[in-house]
Design a protein around this motif. Sequence first.
Motif, short mmCIF file in Angstrom:
data_model
loop_
_atom_site.label_atom_id
_atom_site.label_comp_id
_atom_site.label_asym_id
_atom_site.label_seq_id
_atom_site.Cartn_x
_atom_site.Cartn_y
_atom_site.Cartn_z
N ALA A 77 0.74 -1.16 -0.23
CA ALA A 77 -0.14 0.00 -0.09
C ALA A 77 0.93 1.40 0.07
O ALA A 77 0.75 2.16 -0.65
CB ALA A 77 -1.06 -0.08 1.19
N SER A 78 2.04 1.22 0.86
CA SER A 78 2.79 2.44 0.62
C SER A 78 3.59 2.63 -0.60
O SER A 78 3.65 3.99 -1.08
CB SER A 78 4.12 2.15 1.90
OG SER A 78 3.40 1.90 3.07
N GLU A 79 3.87 1.72 -1.26
CA GLU A 79 4.37 1.68 -2.55
C GLU A 79 3.63 2.30 -3.54
O GLU A 79 3.86 2.92 -4.24
CB GLU A 79 4.93 0.18 -3.02
CG GLU A 79 6.25 -0.12 -2.44
CD GLU A 79 6.79 -1.61 -2.84
OE1 GLU A 79 6.03 -2.10 -3.40
OE2 GLU A 79 7.80 -1.97 -2.31
N ALA A 80 2.30 1.84 -3.20
CA ALA A 80 1.03 2.41 -4.27
C ALA A 80 1.24 3.66 -4.14
O ALA A 80 0.89 4.66 -5.20
CB ALA A 80 -0.11 1.72 -4.14
N ILE A 81 0.95 4.16 -2.85
CA ILE A 81 0.95 5.77 -2.45
C ILE A 81 2.30 6.56 -2.86
O ILE A 81 2.10 7.49 -3.72
CB ILE A 81 0.76 5.85 -1.00
CG1 ILE A 81 -0.70 5.18 -0.84
CG2 ILE A 81 1.00 7.41 -0.34
CD1 ILE A 81 -1.20 5.04 1.04
N ALA A 84 -2.17 10.33 -2.82
CA ALA A 84 -2.44 9.16 -2.26
C ALA A 84 -3.40 8.39 -2.60
O ALA A 84 -3.45 7.21 -2.50
CB ALA A 84 -2.47 9.60 -0.53
N GLU A 85 -4.60 9.14 -2.64
CA GLU A 85 -5.84 8.42 -3.08
C GLU A 85 -5.89 7.85 -4.40
O GLU A 85 -6.06 6.93 -4.60
CB GLU A 85 -6.99 9.88 -3.05
CG GLU A 85 -8.40 9.19 -3.28
CD GLU A 85 -9.34 9.97 -3.41
OE1 GLU A 85 -9.10 11.44 -3.02
OE2 GLU A 85 -10.53 9.74 -3.92
N ALA A 86 -5.09 8.39 -5.23
CA ALA A 86 -4.99 8.00 -6.55
C ALA A 86 -4.06 6.74 -6.48
O ALA A 86 -4.36 5.81 -7.32
CB ALA A 86 -4.30 8.95 -7.63
N PRO A 144 6.62 0.06 -11.23
CA PRO A 144 6.02 1.33 -12.25
C PRO A 144 5.54 2.36 -11.20
O PRO A 144 5.05 1.90 -10.20
CB PRO A 144 5.03 0.47 -12.98
CG PRO A 144 4.63 -0.75 -11.94
CD PRO A 144 5.88 -1.11 -11.31
N GLY A 145 5.70 3.52 -11.66
CA GLY A 145 5.41 4.71 -11.08
C GLY A 145 4.15 5.61 -11.93
O GLY A 145 3.52 4.71 -12.75
N LYS A 146 4.14 6.87 -11.75
CA LYS A 146 3.25 7.52 -12.02
C LYS A 146 3.56 8.01 -13.54
O LYS A 146 2.85 7.71 -14.52
CB LYS A 146 3.07 8.95 -11.40
CG LYS A 146 1.74 9.74 -11.80
CD LYS A 146 1.70 10.67 -10.75
CE LYS A 146 0.41 11.81 -11.26
NZ LYS A 146 0.86 13.12 -10.84
#
Length: 428
Positions: free
Chosen positions: A208-212, A233-235, A301-303
């Motif tokens: 979850a931290s990585e996703a944020i 964070a929500e995205a 992968p990131g944004k």
Amino acid sequence: MKTPRFLLPVATAGVLALSLSACAGGGGGGTSGDGSDAEANLDSRGPITYVQGKDNSNVVRPLIEKWNAAHPDEKVTFKEQTDNADQQHDDLVQNFQAKNADYDVASVDVVWTAEFAAKGWLQPLKDKMAIDTKGMLEPTIEAGSYKGTLYAAPVSSDGGILYYRKDLVPTPPKTWDEMMGMCSIAKQNNMGCYAGQFKQYEGLTVNASEAINSAGGSVLDKDGKPNLNTPEAEAGLNNLVKAFKDGNIPAEAITYQEEESRRAFQDGKLLFLRNWPYVYNLATTEGSSKVKDVLGMAALPGKDGPGASSLGGHSAAVSVYSDHKATSLDFVKFLVQEEQQKFFATQGSLAPVLGDLYQDQELVAKLPYLPVLKTSIENAVPRPVTPFYPAVTKAIQDNAYAALKGEKPAKDALSDMQKSIETAGAGS
Ligand code: GLC
């Protein structure tokens, strides 16, 4: 290398911090009661026990055999815990609380150092008990330290890797959206698209931290305060929520720890897998692995480009209750020596803590992913550093899990996460 500010217990953590420092005694932090446990048995030698989570890569036993052959009067017994990080933590807590002299050397996850040190359970590795940290990656030294003192010697680091199927995806995705776009390839091949670790345990805090973080958000701001009520964070959390909803993350991944997700990928059931470097060794050597010759490894992968891993890893600490601390210390020194570090890397594909090994030609020839791994570790974001970590990780796990199960919108889950972290006494 950038050193992010970590979450530390300060002013408004008042009551908790106070009760904690009262039991930690003596102002130095990390001495137990009157400090006598940390003073005792420093020169004593004899048999000891090494406690560590499941040895998935089968690297601990051979090393202990090697040690034992050379130290017949100071033999090490291996106490192997389960493969679940939370259970490992709870087992250590129970045995430290009971002042169990048989837990001489313990493998300490990077996120437990502050809690165990503040409680006075770990022998400060200084003066007579000092170890040489020269050449170790800075984040691994920080992860073994609390308030400027080293309490646990870095043994292996960990950074998240995106494993992918080279045969089906010639060029790995750089962004989350690109990866989701490739899920049609998974469908055409009757396989799941992506999985990480989503069971309700420490692995979910990692994921979850990585996703944020990878979506441009952050669990903590630069002053170490929780920072979860942000669109980024929500995205980030929503990326996971949506992927569960539309099946790009298979439903069963909600039960996955590291090993379940590794097996699914190795069995050819997944196109992409987020996991730690240990997977490389097993996925390329286990007889049953279907991905032996088609295993790709890339940055998470990131944004807009590569994402940010959570910093993982383990250090070895000497218990203040050990009866044989001179032996315990020597065994810790043995674990961090270059020879053993190379063994961990070549036999178990664990991430070395010695920086030079990432450039070692012999190693890089055998383990071509080392540069990717080093980048992952250098850019990794530590999870909050606080003696109250159990409450902090619970806040992240519980709320992320509720969001992934569709029981709470991501926005509410994040705002509850924020509140719970603040209540944990670590959020100011
Ligand atoms: C790995 C990491 C550790 C993390 C755990 C979560 O063992 O090294 O830091 O907490 O996975 O499952």
